[in-house]
Design a protein around this motif. Structure first.
Motif, short mmCIF file in Angstrom:
data_model
loop_
_atom_site.label_atom_id
_atom_site.label_comp_id
_atom_site.label_asym_id
_atom_site.label_seq_id
_atom_site.Cartn_x
_atom_site.Cartn_y
_atom_site.Cartn_z
N TYR A 33 0.85 -1.19 0.00
CA TYR A 33 0.00 0.00 0.00
C TYR A 33 0.88 1.24 0.00
O TYR A 33 1.82 1.35 0.78
CB TYR A 33 -0.89 -0.02 1.25
CG TYR A 33 -1.80 1.18 1.36
CD1 TYR A 33 -2.92 1.29 0.56
CD2 TYR A 33 -1.52 2.17 2.28
CE1 TYR A 33 -3.75 2.38 0.66
CE2 TYR A 33 -2.35 3.27 2.39
CZ TYR A 33 -3.47 3.37 1.58
OH TYR A 33 -4.29 4.45 1.68
N SER A 38 -2.07 7.06 -2.50
CA SER A 38 -3.48 7.16 -2.13
C SER A 38 -3.87 8.62 -1.92
O SER A 38 -4.97 9.03 -2.24
CB SER A 38 -3.75 6.34 -0.88
OG SER A 38 -3.20 6.97 0.24
N PHE A 39 -2.92 9.43 -1.41
CA PHE A 39 -3.23 10.84 -1.21
C PHE A 39 -3.42 11.56 -2.54
O PHE A 39 -4.32 12.37 -2.70
CB PHE A 39 -2.16 11.54 -0.39
CG PHE A 39 -2.47 11.55 1.06
CD1 PHE A 39 -3.58 12.22 1.53
CD2 PHE A 39 -1.69 10.85 1.96
CE1 PHE A 39 -3.90 12.22 2.87
CE2 PHE A 39 -2.00 10.83 3.30
CZ PHE A 39 -3.10 11.51 3.76
N SER A 41 -4.28 10.14 -5.31
CA SER A 41 -5.34 9.60 -6.16
C SER A 41 -6.73 10.02 -5.72
O SER A 41 -7.65 9.97 -6.53
CB SER A 41 -5.23 8.08 -6.26
OG SER A 41 -5.46 7.51 -5.00
N ILE A 42 -6.88 10.46 -4.46
CA ILE A 42 -8.23 10.90 -4.05
C ILE A 42 -8.68 12.15 -4.81
O ILE A 42 -9.74 12.15 -5.43
CB ILE A 42 -8.30 11.10 -2.53
CG1 ILE A 42 -8.23 9.74 -1.83
CG2 ILE A 42 -9.62 11.77 -2.14
CD1 ILE A 42 -8.23 9.82 -0.33
N THR B 106 -7.58 -0.38 6.54
CA THR B 106 -8.85 0.30 6.32
C THR B 106 -9.45 0.77 7.62
O THR B 106 -9.93 1.90 7.74
CB THR B 106 -9.83 -0.67 5.64
OG1 THR B 106 -9.17 -1.26 4.55
CG2 THR B 106 -11.04 0.04 5.18
N TRP B 149 -17.59 1.90 -4.66
CA TRP B 149 -16.56 2.88 -4.29
C TRP B 149 -15.18 2.38 -4.73
O TRP B 149 -14.38 3.15 -5.29
CB TRP B 149 -16.53 3.09 -2.77
CG TRP B 149 -17.59 4.01 -2.25
CD1 TRP B 149 -18.54 3.69 -1.32
CD2 TRP B 149 -17.82 5.37 -2.61
NE1 TRP B 149 -19.35 4.77 -1.08
CE2 TRP B 149 -18.93 5.80 -1.86
CE3 TRP B 149 -17.22 6.25 -3.51
CZ2 TRP B 149 -19.44 7.10 -1.96
CZ3 TRP B 149 -17.73 7.52 -3.62
CH2 TRP B 149 -18.82 7.94 -2.86
N PHE B 153 -12.75 4.28 -7.47
CA PHE B 153 -11.38 4.73 -7.19
C PHE B 153 -10.36 3.97 -8.02
O PHE B 153 -9.26 4.47 -8.26
CB PHE B 153 -11.06 4.62 -5.71
CG PHE B 153 -11.64 5.74 -4.93
CD1 PHE B 153 -11.13 7.03 -5.08
CD2 PHE B 153 -12.72 5.56 -4.09
CE1 PHE B 153 -11.69 8.09 -4.39
CE2 PHE B 153 -13.28 6.60 -3.41
CZ PHE B 153 -12.76 7.88 -3.56
N VAL B 162 -4.34 0.05 -3.23
CA VAL B 162 -4.65 1.46 -2.98
C VAL B 162 -6.14 1.73 -3.18
O VAL B 162 -6.82 2.26 -2.30
CB VAL B 162 -3.80 2.37 -3.89
CG1 VAL B 162 -4.25 3.81 -3.76
CG2 VAL B 162 -2.34 2.26 -3.53
N ILE B 166 -8.83 2.66 -0.18
CA ILE B 166 -9.59 3.93 -0.20
C ILE B 166 -11.09 3.64 -0.24
O ILE B 166 -11.86 4.21 0.52
CB ILE B 166 -9.19 4.79 -1.42
CG1 ILE B 166 -7.73 5.19 -1.33
CG2 ILE B 166 -10.04 6.06 -1.46
CD1 ILE B 166 -7.24 5.91 -2.55
N THR B 169 -12.24 2.27 2.99
CA THR B 169 -12.16 3.30 4.03
C THR B 169 -13.38 4.22 3.97
O THR B 169 -13.92 4.61 5.01
CB THR B 169 -10.88 4.14 3.88
OG1 THR B 169 -9.77 3.27 3.91
CG2 THR B 169 -10.76 5.15 5.00
N PHE B 170 -13.82 4.54 2.75
CA PHE B 170 -15.00 5.39 2.60
C PHE B 170 -16.16 4.85 3.41
O PHE B 170 -16.81 5.56 4.17
CB PHE B 170 -15.39 5.46 1.11
CG PHE B 170 -15.08 6.77 0.49
CD1 PHE B 170 -13.77 7.15 0.32
CD2 PHE B 170 -16.09 7.62 0.10
CE1 PHE B 170 -13.47 8.36 -0.23
CE2 PHE B 170 -15.80 8.85 -0.45
CZ PHE B 170 -14.50 9.22 -0.62
#
Lengths: 261, 289
Positions: A33, A38-39, A41-42, B106, B149, B153, B162, B166, B169-170
């Protein structure tokens, strides 16, 4: 003396934090990960959603077929929940402390429910896919098994919570087992049980999307088809339809819960 | 007590007005409340929708008895003859650990975000408008299925851990904000008021009163979410290519059609899920009641 307590607390907090951080780093390492990715890609995903992920005029022509599939999914989750609820009622009567027939049956029904509940719906879907293929029944059974497990546990808790005194009172008057069940246990537990059934219908609509993607049925398959075909406008329409449907069902079940409970 | 005959008849008459009778004159023993009517209506509607559902499903000319026979045979194979054929058991265990790690990441990221937003969503710690905005946002997040979700993503982050983390996590954030803010709202308002009167600022109230008194609730809810996230991580491995044991299951089921391997993987997932449920129940019994 006081200072020692604070020191001890602080030391404990530090140890817990250190363990959590170590576990997080370990998890990041083995799942590969990437925090930085991830930061970044949001915001990228959000920008992408605003540019591509909205229904346009062309995708609106697909609305009838989407609604048809969504309809099927809703009925699937209602049917699986109610039928699972009936079976769960029997198992919970045998499993509950207040209404059990004997200890062996009680343990047996609790264990069965636990196994069904703890095998994820995705796994049940894969198992059913072997013999039922791309059929509505594959999703039905996958939802049915998990719902059965969850509802049995919930119903057992409801029966234990709600009806102990009523059962004792009826036993004192010499009522038979069936009389106790139908006159005390079910009437006093039914509002809670309905609340659980409505909750599971809501949950199952979301789960059936996942099962649909795995088994090629229902609304999940429709989404996956548009998504893989890069038709993001139509895919977004599917998401919006699901969200509105979930809101509608949540609204109805909240209303029922307010009246019933 | 001596009652004259006319007096006792009077009493009986006044009682009569409280007794409800059916048309044939029998005394009603069941109380008719609107509550019971709604229960009956709901049950009837659910039954009707279920029957309608069964009549309209697209069965695609399936031979039910044949399919059920086959299912029983398959389930026997899956659960009685589990065996790994494409990878050793150590590899399978490693894949479960990966799934666990996904669920852990998560949960921890979700818990941190939800803790902050949960404070602002609690009506007694924040103002009405902020609370409503956050709660509306949460309702929307929860309405979209987790897998959607993750797939959304995945378009920008690519399929893999990843996007899975994400996306999962949402949903965790949505669930935990609701749980956390409800725990915060249950705090005795007197405690907050006392601290305010002594001149404590918002952060001091949060760290000295709110978090310490809710800590056990937060722990119980977070672990419950960890349990859910494990199940979700398995599913995401299968449906969104996030890796872990779910992906192995998907390969065994959809590509190799290897029932025995599916059985082995199912047992592994079941074992870990049972351990998590056991811990979660213990925490709940210890702290939530």
């Amino acid at each position: 003396m006081n200072i020692d307590i604070f020191k001890k607390r602080r030391r404990q907090a530090t140890i817990v934090a250190a363990i959590l951080i170590a576990l997080t780093l370990f998890s990041m390492f083995i799942t590969e990960y990437d925090f930085a990715k991830s930061f970044t890609s949001i915001p990228k995903a959000i920008i992408w959603m605003f540019r591509n992920f909205y229904p346009d005029a062309k995708s609106m022509t697909r609305l009838p077929s989407i609604l048809l599939k969504l309809n099927e999914t809703v009925f699937l989750s209602i049917a699986s929940t109610t039928t699972a609820g009936i079976l769960a009622l029997f198992f919970s009567l045998f499993g509950s402390k207040t209404t059990k027939v004997n200890n062996i049956l009680s343990t047996l029904s609790r264990l069965t429910a636990s196994a069904f509940r703890n095998i994820p719906d995705a796994v049940w879907a894969m198992i059913m896919l072997f013999s039922f293929g791309q059929n509505a029944l594959t999703g039905y059974f996958a939802l049915f098994f998990v719902t059965f497990g969850v509802l049995t546990r919930a119903f057992i808790e409801t029966i234990d919570e709600v009806s102990y005194e009523a059962v004792e009172a009826l036993q004192a008057t010499g009522a038979s087992y069936l009389e106790i069940v139908f006159q005390a246990v079910i009437p006093s537990g039914i509002p809670q049980m309905i609340s659980w059934i409505l909750f599971m219908i809501e949950t199952n609509i979301r789960s059936s999307t996942l099962i649909g993607i795995l088994t090629g049925t229902g609304i999940g398959y429709t989404f996956n088809m548009y998504y893989k075909g890069l038709n993001y406008n139509a895919a977004s329409l599917v998401v919006i339809a699901i969200v509105l449907m979930v809101f509608l069902i949540e609204f109805v079940s909240n209303y029922v819960r307010r009246v019933v409970l | 007590m001596d009652l004259s005959k006319t007096q006792s008849i009077d009493i009986l008459k006044s009682c009569e007005s409280f007794i409800k009778r059916t048309k044939s004159g029998k005394i009603k023993v069941k109380a008719q409340s609107s509550n019971g009517t709604v229960v009956n209506i709901v049950l009837l509607v659910l039954a009707a929708l279920t029957v309608y559902g069964f009549l309209t499903f697209d069965y695609k000319d399936i031979n039910i008895s044949h399919a059920i026979k086959e299912t029983i045979y398959n389930i026997k194979t899956i659960f009685l003859e589990p065996r790994a054929s494409h990878f050793p058991i150590t590899e399978a265990l490693y894949q479960v650990v990966i799934t666990m790690a996904l669920a852990f990441l998560t949960t921890i990221i979700g818990a941190i975000i939800a803790l902050v937003l949960g404070l602002f969503a609690a009506k007694n710690l924040s103002n009405e408008r902020v609370s409503n905005v956050i709660k509306g946002f949460v309702a929307f997040i929860r309405a979209v299925p987790t897998v959607l979700w993750v797939l959304i993503f995945a378009v920008s982050a690519g399929l893999g851990s990843v996007a899975a983390v994400i996306g999962l996590t949402f949903h965790s954030v949505g669930y935990l904000i609701k749980a956390y803010s409800e725990s915060f709202e249950e705090i005795d308002y007197g405690v907050i008021e006392a601290l305010k009167a002594s001149g404590a600022n918002w952060w001091q109230i949060v760290f000295q009163a709110v978090l310490p008194s809710c800590a056990t609730y937060l722990l119980a809810w977070t672990f419950m979410r960890f349990e859910i996230n494990f199940t979700n991580a398995v599913a995401m491995g299968a449906a969104a290519g996030a890796g872990g044991i779910g992906f192995e299951l998907f390969m065994a089921g959809n590509f190799y059609f290897d029932l025995r391997e599916v059985g082995m993987i199912t047992y592994l997932i079941l074992a870990f899920a049972l351990i998590l449920e056991n811990i979660s129940t213990r925490i709940k019994i210890k702290y939530l009641r």
